[in-house]
Design a protein around this motif. Sequence first.
Motif, mmCIF file in Angstrom:
data_model
loop_
_atom_site.group_PDB
_atom_site.id
_atom_site.type_symbol
_atom_site.label_atom_id
_atom_site.label_comp_id
_atom_site.label_asym_id
_atom_site.label_seq_id
_atom_site.Cartn_x
_atom_site.Cartn_y
_atom_site.Cartn_z
ATOM 1 N N SER A 1 0.811 -1.223 0.000
ATOM 2 C CA SER A 1 0.000 0.000 0.000
ATOM 3 C C SER A 1 0.843 1.272 0.000
ATOM 4 N N ALA A 2 2.149 1.140 0.142
ATOM 5 C CA ALA A 2 3.013 2.313 0.320
ATOM 6 C C ALA A 2 2.887 3.307 -0.833
ATOM 7 N N HIS A 3 2.773 2.790 -2.057
ATOM 8 C CA HIS A 3 2.737 3.689 -3.217
ATOM 9 C C HIS A 3 1.524 4.617 -3.195
ATOM 10 N N LEU A 4 0.449 4.197 -2.531
ATOM 11 C CA LEU A 4 -0.759 5.028 -2.466
ATOM 12 C C LEU A 4 -0.514 6.336 -1.721
ATOM 13 N N HIS A 5 0.504 6.346 -0.863
ATOM 14 C CA HIS A 5 0.752 7.490 0.006
ATOM 15 C C HIS A 5 1.669 8.528 -0.639
ATOM 16 N N THR A 6 2.130 8.259 -1.846
ATOM 17 C CA THR A 6 2.937 9.252 -2.560
ATOM 18 C C THR A 6 2.241 9.719 -3.835
ATOM 19 N N GLU A 7 0.982 9.359 -3.976
ATOM 20 C CA GLU A 7 0.235 9.766 -5.157
ATOM 21 C C GLU A 7 -0.555 11.037 -4.860
ATOM 22 N N GLY A 8 -0.567 11.957 -5.809
ATOM 23 C CA GLY A 8 -1.393 13.139 -5.662
ATOM 24 C C GLY A 8 -0.661 14.329 -5.060
ATOM 25 N N GLU A 9 -1.396 15.411 -4.937
ATOM 26 C CA GLU A 9 -0.851 16.691 -4.509
ATOM 27 C C GLU A 9 -0.445 16.687 -3.036
ATOM 28 N N GLN A 10 -1.101 15.872 -2.222
ATOM 29 C CA GLN A 10 -0.837 15.886 -0.776
ATOM 30 C C GLN A 10 0.605 15.516 -0.454
ATOM 31 N N TRP A 11 1.150 14.527 -1.159
ATOM 32 C CA TRP A 11 2.537 14.132 -0.920
ATOM 33 C C TRP A 11 3.498 15.242 -1.339
ATOM 34 N N LYS A 12 3.230 15.856 -2.459
ATOM 35 C CA LYS A 12 4.079 16.964 -2.919
ATOM 36 C C LYS A 12 4.075 18.099 -1.905
ATOM 37 N N GLN A 13 2.902 18.409 -1.372
ATOM 38 C CA GLN A 13 2.808 19.478 -0.372
ATOM 39 C C GLN A 13 3.536 19.110 0.911
ATOM 40 N N LEU A 14 3.472 17.825 1.288
ATOM 41 C CA LEU A 14 4.164 17.385 2.497
ATOM 42 C C LEU A 14 5.675 17.538 2.334
ATOM 43 N N LEU A 15 6.201 17.156 1.182
ATOM 44 C CA LEU A 15 7.628 17.307 0.912
ATOM 45 C C LEU A 15 8.048 18.774 0.964
ATOM 46 N N GLU A 16 7.234 19.627 0.385
ATOM 47 C CA GLU A 16 7.546 21.069 0.389
ATOM 48 C C GLU A 16 7.489 21.630 1.795
ATOM 49 N N ASP B 1 10.405 1.020 11.465
ATOM 50 C CA ASP B 1 9.233 0.499 10.775
ATOM 51 C C ASP B 1 9.681 -0.746 10.010
ATOM 52 N N GLN B 2 8.789 -1.695 9.834
ATOM 53 C CA GLN B 2 9.189 -2.886 9.093
ATOM 54 C C GLN B 2 8.842 -2.797 7.613
ATOM 55 N N ALA B 3 8.171 -1.713 7.198
ATOM 56 C CA ALA B 3 7.797 -1.542 5.796
ATOM 57 C C ALA B 3 8.817 -0.651 5.088
ATOM 58 N N SER B 4 9.631 -1.248 4.241
ATOM 59 C CA SER B 4 10.685 -0.496 3.552
ATOM 60 C C SER B 4 10.113 0.578 2.643
ATOM 61 N N GLY B 5 8.908 0.335 2.093
ATOM 62 C CA GLY B 5 8.295 1.319 1.213
ATOM 63 C C GLY B 5 8.061 2.647 1.899
ATOM 64 N N PHE B 6 7.672 2.606 3.175
ATOM 65 C CA PHE B 6 7.443 3.845 3.910
ATOM 66 C C PHE B 6 8.748 4.464 4.377
ATOM 67 N N LEU B 7 9.746 3.648 4.653
ATOM 68 C CA LEU B 7 11.035 4.206 5.057
ATOM 69 C C LEU B 7 11.715 4.930 3.894
ATOM 70 N N THR B 8 11.446 4.506 2.671
ATOM 71 C CA THR B 8 11.937 5.247 1.504
ATOM 72 C C THR B 8 11.339 6.646 1.481
ATOM 73 N N GLN B 9 10.046 6.737 1.783
ATOM 74 C CA GLN B 9 9.391 8.043 1.876
ATOM 75 C C GLN B 9 9.961 8.851 3.040
ATOM 76 N N ALA B 10 10.228 8.167 4.156
ATOM 77 C CA ALA B 10 10.782 8.838 5.327
ATOM 78 C C ALA B 10 12.128 9.477 5.013
ATOM 79 N N LYS B 11 12.941 8.767 4.228
ATOM 80 C CA LYS B 11 14.257 9.320 3.843
ATOM 81 C C LYS B 11 14.085 10.580 3.012
ATOM 82 N N GLN B 12 13.100 10.602 2.121
ATOM 83 C CA GLN B 12 12.848 11.791 1.322
ATOM 84 C C GLN B 12 12.436 12.973 2.201
ATOM 85 N N LEU B 13 11.567 12.718 3.164
ATOM 86 C CA LEU B 13 11.118 13.789 4.046
ATOM 87 C C LEU B 13 12.244 14.270 4.954
ATOM 88 N N ALA B 14 13.035 13.340 5.481
ATOM 89 C CA ALA B 14 14.150 13.720 6.348
ATOM 90 C C ALA B 14 15.180 14.538 5.578
#
Length: 272
Positions: free
Chosen positions: A20-35, A89-102
């Motif tokens: 399900s990790a990919h669902l959390h980087t789709e759309g404008e909300q993820w872009k706004q979170l990164l910004e 976290d045990q889900a690598s997909g979300f930790l990839t997102q975490a690295k981007q945010l960090a």
Amino acid sequence: MASISQKEITAANRAAWNASAHLHTEGEQWKQLLESAARPGFSVLDPILTSILDGLDLKGKSAVQIGCNNARELISLASLGIRPEMGIDQASGFLTQAKQLADAAELNIRLLEADIYDLPLDVGQFDLALVTIGVLNWMPDLQEFFRVTSGMLVPGGRLVIYETHPFLEVFDPASATPFEPALNYFERRPQEVTEAISYDGKDHGEGEKGYWFIHPLGDIVTACAQAGLAVAQLREYGHTIREPEYDLYEGRAAQIPMSYCLVSQKLTRAKD
């Protein structure tokens, strides 16, 4: 349901979250979170959790988040003067997102991919352990979870849990009768989750099968205390921190509990 082991449960849950990790980087909300993460003072913490953490005198102290997801809350601790040092976290997909945010926040955080029940020996100890919504329900063994969590705290360290109230878990907002209990509050067997996991309230179809649990509040507090963590406060709230479909339970004359915050402190010496 046939008997299923703890390792099978945690493995299934890891697969469900990764799928399900990919669902959390789709759309404008993820872009706004990164910004937003790149801006000074970034925080996604609500006023309740912000106030509680502010009152614990944790400025300059170290923090770990257990079940950190994409680490947005862990990163937010920096706005309170708390040092976000590790996310687990045990889900690598979300930790990839975490690295981007960090990276966007210019924070050097150790992001550890691991099963909480099987941590490496070099995890270390911290002044604060943070657990937020959507962690405890995926844990098959509360006693072991709190034992491991206690081990990650320095003597006098704090554990802060800001979670869905377990009483809310007995209701199904998609039911034809959403205000009638759909599940037994005292059910101990794991509940199967087959739909894709998202926060936006939309139906994203089938995902990998996972397992979650209704842990009554008494079991949570008891497991916490038995792990050598002295309960300092337990506050229950009528506001939702869940997905949008749970909004219908909020703001009613006969209000049910929807969330809670449990603050505990590691004992500085063994109990007599």
